[in-house]
Scaffold this motif. Structure first.
Motif, mmCIF file in Angstrom:
data_model
loop_
_atom_site.group_PDB
_atom_site.id
_atom_site.type_symbol
_atom_site.label_atom_id
_atom_site.label_comp_id
_atom_site.label_asym_id
_atom_site.label_seq_id
_atom_site.Cartn_x
_atom_site.Cartn_y
_atom_site.Cartn_z
ATOM 1 N N SER A 160 0.840 -1.202 0.000
ATOM 2 C CA SER A 160 0.000 0.000 0.000
ATOM 3 C C SER A 160 0.871 1.247 0.000
ATOM 4 O O SER A 160 1.835 1.340 0.771
ATOM 5 N N LEU A 161 0.522 2.180 -0.867
ATOM 6 C CA LEU A 161 1.129 3.508 -0.869
ATOM 7 C C LEU A 161 0.034 4.515 -0.560
ATOM 8 O O LEU A 161 -1.052 4.453 -1.151
ATOM 9 N N TYR A 162 0.311 5.450 0.361
ATOM 10 C CA TYR A 162 -0.689 6.417 0.805
ATOM 11 C C TYR A 162 -0.239 7.834 0.455
ATOM 12 O O TYR A 162 0.947 8.157 0.558
ATOM 13 N N LYS A 163 -1.214 8.653 0.088
ATOM 14 C CA LYS A 163 -0.926 10.062 -0.203
ATOM 15 C C LYS A 163 -1.890 10.949 0.577
ATOM 16 O O LYS A 163 -3.099 10.733 0.581
ATOM 17 N N TRP A 164 -1.312 11.948 1.247
ATOM 18 C CA TRP A 164 -2.092 12.994 1.900
ATOM 19 C C TRP A 164 -1.663 14.350 1.352
ATOM 20 O O TRP A 164 -0.493 14.545 1.008
ATOM 21 N N VAL A 165 -2.590 15.271 1.282
ATOM 22 C CA VAL A 165 -2.281 16.667 0.971
ATOM 23 C C VAL A 165 -2.533 17.462 2.247
ATOM 24 O O VAL A 165 -3.643 17.418 2.805
ATOM 25 N N VAL A 166 -1.511 18.149 2.728
ATOM 26 C CA VAL A 166 -1.646 18.883 3.992
ATOM 27 C C VAL A 166 -2.747 19.936 3.849
ATOM 28 O O VAL A 166 -2.690 20.785 2.950
ATOM 29 N N PRO A 167 -3.771 19.887 4.717
ATOM 30 C CA PRO A 167 -4.876 20.839 4.603
ATOM 31 C C PRO A 167 -4.587 22.152 5.334
ATOM 32 O O PRO A 167 -3.910 22.168 6.366
ATOM 33 N N ALA A 168 -5.108 23.235 4.785
ATOM 34 C CA ALA A 168 -5.069 24.511 5.507
ATOM 35 C C ALA A 168 -5.989 24.424 6.719
ATOM 36 O O ALA A 168 -6.910 23.601 6.763
ATOM 37 N N GLN A 169 -5.755 25.280 7.688
ATOM 38 C CA GLN A 169 -6.643 25.362 8.845
ATOM 39 C C GLN A 169 -7.759 26.351 8.518
ATOM 40 O O GLN A 169 -7.521 27.552 8.414
ATOM 41 N N VAL A 170 -8.961 25.827 8.328
ATOM 42 C CA VAL A 170 -10.065 26.665 7.851
ATOM 43 C C VAL A 170 -11.213 26.747 8.851
ATOM 44 O O VAL A 170 -12.207 27.437 8.588
ATOM 45 N N GLU A 171 -11.090 26.059 9.969
ATOM 46 C CA GLU A 171 -12.181 26.068 10.937
ATOM 47 C C GLU A 171 -12.420 27.481 11.461
ATOM 48 O O GLU A 171 -11.480 28.218 11.768
ATOM 49 N N GLY A 172 -13.679 27.865 11.549
ATOM 50 C CA GLY A 172 -14.012 29.190 12.044
ATOM 51 C C GLY A 172 -15.181 29.803 11.309
ATOM 52 O O GLY A 172 -15.945 29.105 10.629
ATOM 53 N N ALA A 173 -15.339 31.112 11.438
ATOM 54 C CA ALA A 173 -16.443 31.854 10.823
ATOM 55 C C ALA A 173 -15.889 32.802 9.774
ATOM 56 O O ALA A 173 -14.921 33.529 10.032
ATOM 57 N N TRP A 174 -16.526 32.804 8.583
ATOM 58 C CA TRP A 174 -16.010 33.583 7.456
ATOM 59 C C TRP A 174 -17.169 34.278 6.737
ATOM 60 O O TRP A 174 -18.257 33.711 6.605
ATOM 61 N N GLU A 175 -16.912 35.492 6.272
ATOM 62 C CA GLU A 175 -17.958 36.300 5.650
ATOM 63 C C GLU A 175 -17.377 37.045 4.446
ATOM 64 O O GLU A 175 -16.239 37.521 4.490
ATOM 65 N N TRP A 176 -18.169 37.136 3.358
ATOM 66 C CA TRP A 176 -17.738 37.856 2.167
ATOM 67 C C TRP A 176 -18.960 38.308 1.370
ATOM 68 O O TRP A 176 -20.087 37.869 1.625
ATOM 69 N N GLU A 177 -18.731 39.160 0.412
ATOM 70 C CA GLU A 177 -19.816 39.654 -0.442
ATOM 71 C C GLU A 177 -19.729 38.984 -1.805
ATOM 72 O O GLU A 177 -18.678 38.966 -2.439
ATOM 73 N N GLY A 178 -20.851 38.414 -2.263
ATOM 74 C CA GLY A 178 -20.901 37.768 -3.561
ATOM 75 C C GLY A 178 -21.068 38.777 -4.686
ATOM 76 O O GLY A 178 -21.305 39.973 -4.457
ATOM 77 N N LEU A 179 -20.955 38.284 -5.916
ATOM 78 C CA LEU A 179 -21.127 39.156 -7.077
ATOM 79 C C LEU A 179 -22.543 39.684 -7.189
ATOM 80 O O LEU A 179 -22.791 40.701 -7.848
ATOM 81 N N ASP A 180 -23.507 39.005 -6.539
ATOM 82 C CA ASP A 180 -24.893 39.455 -6.571
ATOM 83 C C ASP A 180 -25.183 40.513 -5.505
ATOM 84 O O ASP A 180 -26.316 40.970 -5.359
ATOM 85 N N GLY A 181 -24.165 40.910 -4.754
ATOM 86 C CA GLY A 181 -24.326 41.926 -3.718
ATOM 87 C C GLY A 181 -24.748 41.383 -2.374
ATOM 88 O O GLY A 181 -24.788 42.135 -1.388
ATOM 89 N N ASN A 182 -25.079 40.093 -2.294
ATOM 90 C CA ASN A 182 -25.481 39.490 -1.030
ATOM 91 C C ASN A 182 -24.266 39.185 -0.156
ATOM 92 O O ASN A 182 -23.159 38.955 -0.657
ATOM 93 N N THR A 183 -24.506 39.188 1.152
ATOM 94 C CA THR A 183 -23.471 38.801 2.102
ATOM 95 C C THR A 183 -23.586 37.306 2.379
ATOM 96 O O THR A 183 -24.663 36.810 2.732
ATOM 97 N N TYR A 184 -22.488 36.604 2.200
ATOM 98 C CA TYR A 184 -22.433 35.169 2.465
ATOM 99 C C TYR A 184 -21.619 34.944 3.728
ATOM 100 O O TYR A 184 -20.586 35.586 3.946
ATOM 101 N N TYR A 185 -22.092 34.000 4.539
ATOM 102 C CA TYR A 185 -21.478 33.769 5.849
ATOM 103 C C TYR A 185 -21.481 32.267 6.124
ATOM 104 O O TYR A 185 -22.493 31.596 5.894
#
Length: 316
Positions: free
Chosen positions: A228-253
């Motif tokens: 067996s050969l195994y491959k992992w890709v190291v993940p970024a730490q993304v846990e938490g709360a995130w907010e941004w504005e979409g192209l439609d002007g809505n706020t996504y959270y």
């Protein structure tokens, strides 16, 4: 794909649920016992012989000496043992066909820097340099193996691309790696796992020959003649709360929970809770599928660096 509005920094949610945490997921300490393997101490000689006979061990690095055997070790002329370190590295070479598959699974290219932790005679590092033009660092405790590796690199005429370090795999600086190769026991992999997750950059590929990483599931797995050969890709730490504005002007959270590369969470558009139908994390890139009240799916890609969102793109 178009760039969405500038993402806000990680912040606690406002009247939308529990405050998000920024702790690193699943980086808990794993057991730290390490056996010692010497040619002159009977219990460990038997353990090493079993592993070699089964063909499961490439380079075993066992560092902490059990005090009860210290008097026996001190009587051995061919063993160098300090107060904490026993220098004796049983080594079984990795077959060339397996090395080729490992490099292919990692998709090694000339721009990579490959670290082989427990490199033995340096054959994986040298193969990566010869076949792919990649730079490489071999880490090895045994000075004789390091000398062999340097000589082998010179014979292969890749000494300008590779280097070998005589140091413990638990203390060497691995932050410069884009690819890491391992052929160790699963218990050693588990001891290394916190370092791999916290010190390697998101997107770094890890390839392990024969041994897994416990409950950190591999992103890819390959079988080669029963190996067996195994491959992992190291993940970024993304846990938490995130907010941004979409192209439609809505706020996504979103509020996200993380277990290695597995992501779950909850999403809102404005003040309306909606469905987070898919979350896929690959290195520093997180793709989110957010389904609105009209069943339209909005697809965003969040790019992370140093624990924060650097940019957001929206599929249009």
């Amino acid at each position: 794909m178009a760039k969405a509005g500038l993402c806000a920094a990680k912040s606690p949610p406002v009247a939308r649920g529990a405050t998000a945490t920024s702790s690193s997921p699943n980086l808990q300490n794993t057991p730290t016992w390490k056996a010692s393997s010497t040619r002159g101490v009977f219990p460990f000689t038997m353990q090493y012989a079993t592993l070699v006979e089964r063909g499961t061990c490439h380079a075993l690095h066992f560092y902490r000496v059990l005090p009860m055997f210290r008097d026996l070790i001190d009587d051995l002329d061919d063993i160098s043992a300090g107060p904490e370190i026993l220098l004796d590295v049983p080594f079984v070479p990795t077959d060339d066909s397996v090395i080729k598959k490992m490099l292919g699974l990692a998709r090694v290219k000339a721009t990579d820097v490959l670290y082989d932790l427990g490199c033995g005679d340096g054959r994986i590092v040298i193969a990566a340099a010869k076949a792919c033009g990649a730079q490489g660092i071999g880490v090895e405790m045994d000075p004789l193996r390091v000398a062999d590796a340097m000589e082998n690199a010179a014979h292969a005429r890749v000494e300008h691309l590779v280097d070998f370090i005589e140091e413990s795999i638990f203390t060497v600086d691995i932050s410069g790696a884009t690819v890491v190769t391992l052929y160790l026991l699963e218990s050693v992999n588990l001891d290394l796992r916190p370092r791999l997750l916290s010190e390697l950059r998101p997107g770094t590929r890890i390839i392990s020959h024969a041994f897994s990483m416990g409950d950190w599931k591999a992103d890819e797995e390959l079988e080669l003649s029963g190996i067996s050969l195994y491959k992992w890709v190291v993940p970024a730490q993304v846990e938490g709360a995130w907010e941004w504005e979409g192209l439609d002007g809505n706020t996504y959270y979103v509020e996200l929970q993380q277990s290695f590369q597995e992501i779950t969470g909850t999403a809102w558009i404005g003040d309306t809770e909606v469905v987070l139908s898919c979350a896929t994390l690959q290195g520093d890139s997180l793709e989110l599928h957010i389904e609105d009240a009209d069943n339209a799916v909005h697809v965003f890609t969040l790019i992370f660096a140093e624990g924060d969102v650097k940019s957001v793109f929206e599929n249009v």
